[in-house]
Design an enzyme around this catalytic site. Structure first.
Site, PDB file in Angstrom:
ATOM      1  N   HIS A 104      43.955  54.425  41.310  1.00 14.22           N
ATOM      2  CA  HIS A 104      44.854  53.642  40.450  1.00 14.22           C
ATOM      3  C   HIS A 104      44.686  52.136  40.677  1.00 14.22           C
ATOM      4  O   HIS A 104      45.622  51.368  40.467  1.00 14.22           O
ATOM      5  CB  HIS A 104      46.324  54.018  40.680  1.00 14.22           C
ATOM      6  CG  HIS A 104      46.605  55.479  40.529  1.00 14.22           C
ATOM      7  ND1 HIS A 104      46.943  56.064  39.332  1.00 14.22           N
ATOM      8  CD2 HIS A 104      46.551  56.481  41.442  1.00 14.22           C
ATOM      9  CE1 HIS A 104      47.104  57.360  39.512  1.00 14.22           C
ATOM     10  NE2 HIS A 104      46.870  57.650  40.776  1.00 14.22           N
ATOM     11  N   SER A 107      26.442  29.643  33.629  1.00 11.50           N
ATOM     12  CA  SER A 107      27.287  29.329  32.480  1.00 11.50           C
ATOM     13  C   SER A 107      26.811  28.033  31.851  1.00 11.50           C
ATOM     14  O   SER A 107      26.213  27.195  32.516  1.00 11.50           O
ATOM     15  CB  SER A 107      28.729  29.191  32.967  1.00 11.50           C
ATOM     16  OG  SER A 107      29.477  28.346  32.109  1.00 11.50           O
ATOM     17  N   LYS A 119      29.026  28.735  38.250  1.00  9.20           N
ATOM     18  CA  LYS A 119      28.998  30.164  37.980  1.00  9.20           C
ATOM     19  C   LYS A 119      27.711  30.871  38.371  1.00  9.20           C
ATOM     20  O   LYS A 119      26.606  30.369  38.176  1.00  9.20           O
ATOM     21  CB  LYS A 119      29.235  30.424  36.470  1.00  9.20           C
ATOM     22  CG  LYS A 119      30.675  30.245  36.038  1.00  9.20           C
ATOM     23  CD  LYS A 119      31.678  31.116  36.763  1.00  9.20           C
ATOM     24  CE  LYS A 119      31.803  32.506  36.215  1.00  9.20           C
ATOM     25  NZ  LYS A 119      32.082  32.628  34.810  1.00  9.20           N
ATOM     26  N   GLU A 161      26.600  43.726  34.071  1.00 10.75           N
ATOM     27  CA  GLU A 161      27.571  43.862  32.978  1.00 10.75           C
ATOM     28  C   GLU A 161      26.895  44.529  31.782  1.00 10.75           C
ATOM     29  O   GLU A 161      27.495  45.341  31.075  1.00 10.75           O
ATOM     30  CB  GLU A 161      28.108  42.482  32.571  1.00 10.75           C
ATOM     31  CG  GLU A 161      28.941  41.794  33.656  1.00 10.75           C
ATOM     32  CD  GLU A 161      29.072  40.290  33.416  1.00 10.75           C
ATOM     33  OE1 GLU A 161      29.417  39.880  32.294  1.00 10.75           O
ATOM     34  OE2 GLU A 161      28.821  39.511  34.355  1.00 10.75           O
TER      35      GLU A 161
END
Ligand code: ARG
Length: 495
Positions: free
Chosen positions: A157, A278, A284, A291
């Site tokens: 959870h 980025s 970044k 991803e």
């Protein structure tokens, strides 16, 4: 406009309709397979006494030339051809005339032809994906082996749940990928059945040998029923489905890697070659390749959905709808094959920050189950022990303390308060339950993250992988032998 198949029709397709109708673009992926399939078929026709040797020699020579033109990048196939099958037959006829070249397609239809081509491509792609997958399993096992004693918080959870280890966590994925391998391998056996010789749907009067073409093309058996062989695409749906399951598994591992790359966790750091930055935020370092492994799972699911929708409710027999099945299947191959490679490369090159993984276990209540289990060894039932532990946890949280600072009194007080019981609690209780390595070593259930369990799993899965690797070699060799059979036959009929 080629007129090979339009004799019955008074009018040509318009350019627009021809472009709408043709499959030449997606067919290019099976150009070589198409030529090989035709060669095998025609050799068989000759051996069965259906095609003269002289004609066969001419047809094979013309086919060789077409193959060479393709390999030289020397062909242009446009929408004037319905498909690659028409193009190749038209080229052969152009070269040696319709009297001989026109015998090339005897006892065959494009319906069984396209199935053979698709299955040969699918077979090749599945083999490559299986190889990539076993490489991935290897790196996952190797990294896991270094981290059987790297304590890690396990979550349910999204909340801290129990103690685990990074190695044990990784082995969960090794097992999923091994099952993915098994599914693909099983699927391969169903793909590798020869549909050639089924003709359009109902076979042919010619006494052809379907076993012989199977041998020349490396099929394990024939897909016997001619209606089934030309009409069904369940093998394609199954292919897309086992690949979709694999992508789903990879996407969950990817989700963890992305989360753990964040500065809140810093468990792992992807190497620069798998990261991006980025356009505005100079600090970044994005785990964007991973991803995309997650993102592209949607594409694989889409391919499966597209295929299932194409065949659902389609009446028996070949319909032009089936021409569309190649497109999602090819896309699934490309996406899945690369995704496995990317994930493999990213895991191979990423840094694992053992200290950061361990740090997360500090001050955590992940040992609560083990505390309850220790208490239940004595005077309390498990549920009593559970309640006592919950009471202790609440009290500790209220005090701003952690399980590492647990005192025997905390437990005794709670047991007295809830059940009026006096329980014995050893003075070393805090260390016994909340030292991460001790906690791992106290686990006794098979399959738990006990370091010895994980070590055994690694060893066992690497052995299994070795077996699968040999199995794969066998599949590859069978195709090489078939290729040699075809080459030898071509040699025999070269003049
Ligand atoms: N281009 C078709 C396909 O890809 C070839 C199969 C048969 N065509 C036909 N008109 N029967 O499925």
């Amino acid at each position: 406009m080629s007129t090979l198949f339009r004799t019955r029709l008074a009018k040509e397709f318009s350019d627009r309709t021809a472009r709408f109708h043709t499959s030449v673009v997606e067919d290019l992926r099976m150009f070589m397979e198409d030529v090989d399939g035709t060669m095998a078929h025609d050799i068989m026709l000759h051996e069965q006494g259906i095609l003269d040797r002289e004609d066969l020699v001419k047809i094979l020579a013309a086919l060789q030339q077409v193959k060479q033109e393709w390999m030289d990048g020397d062909i242009e196939v446009g929408a004037e051809y319905e498909d690659i099958h028409e193009y190749i037959e038209a080229r052969v006829i152009e070269k040696i005339g319709i009297e001989v070249g026109g015998k090339m397609h005897t006892g065959r239809s494009r319906n069984d032809q396209v199935m053979v081509d698709m299955k040969m491509v699918t077979r090749k792609e599945l083999l490559e994906i299986m190889i990539n997958l076993l490489n991935l399993v290897k790196i996952v096992c190797d990294v896991a082996d270094q981290h059987t004693e790297t304590p890690m918080v396990l979550y349910t959870h999204g909340q801290q749940a129990q103690i685990g280890s990074y190695g044990h966590y990784l082995m969960a994925y090794a097992d999923q990928f091994l099952r993915d391998y098994q599914r693909i391998k099983e699927c391969y056996t169903r793909v590798n059945m020869n549909p050639l010789g089924a003709a359009a749907i109902g076979g042919t009067n010619y006494r052809i040998s379907r076993m012989r073409t199977s041998e020349l093309l490396g099929f394990d058996s024939i897909q016997e029923n001619s209606v089934d062989a030309t009409s069904s695409r369940d093998w394609a749906v199954e292919t897309a489905s086992v690949l979709a399951i694999l992508m789903g598994n990879m996407s969950r591992l990817a989700a963890d890697i992305v989360t753990w790359s964040g500065s809140e966790f810093r468990y792992i750091e992807l190497s620069d070659e798998y990261s991006s930055s980025s356009s505005i935020m100079p600090q970044k370092k994005n785990p964007s390749t991973i991803e995309l492994v997650r993102g592209k799972s949607a594409e694989a699911y889409g391919c499966l959905q597209e295929l299932m929708t194409m065949v659902k409710g389609l009446p028996t027999g070949y319909y032009q709808d089936l021409q569309q099945t190649k497109i999602p299947l090819w896309r699934a191959f490309d996406t899945v094959k690369t995704s496995v490679e990317i994930l493999d490369g990213a895991i191979k090159t990423m840094k694992v920050n053992k200290d950061a993984i361990l740090a997360q276990t500090k001050g955590s209540f992940i040992y609560a189950v083990q505390l309850a289990e220790v208490l239940a060894e004595e005077e309390l039932s498990f549920r009593e022990a559970y309640k006592v532990t919950a009471e202790v946890v609440n009290a500790l949280i209220a005090d701003g303390r952690t399980l590492e600072q647990l005192k025997p009194d905390d437990v005794k007080k709670a047991a007295k308060k809830l059940f009026g019981k006096d329980v014995k609690v050893s003075s070393g209780i805090a260390e016994k339950i909340s030292d991460p390595l001790k906690a791992l070593n106290n686990l006794r259930s098979p399959g738990s993250p006990h370091p010895a369990n994980t070590g055994m799993m690694v060893e066992n899965r690497l052995e299994l992988r070795e077996r699968y690797w040999k199995e794969l070699d066998f599949l590859k060799i069978k195709l090489v032998i078939a290729g040699d059979n075809l080459k030898n036959a071509l040699q025999t009929y070269s003049s």
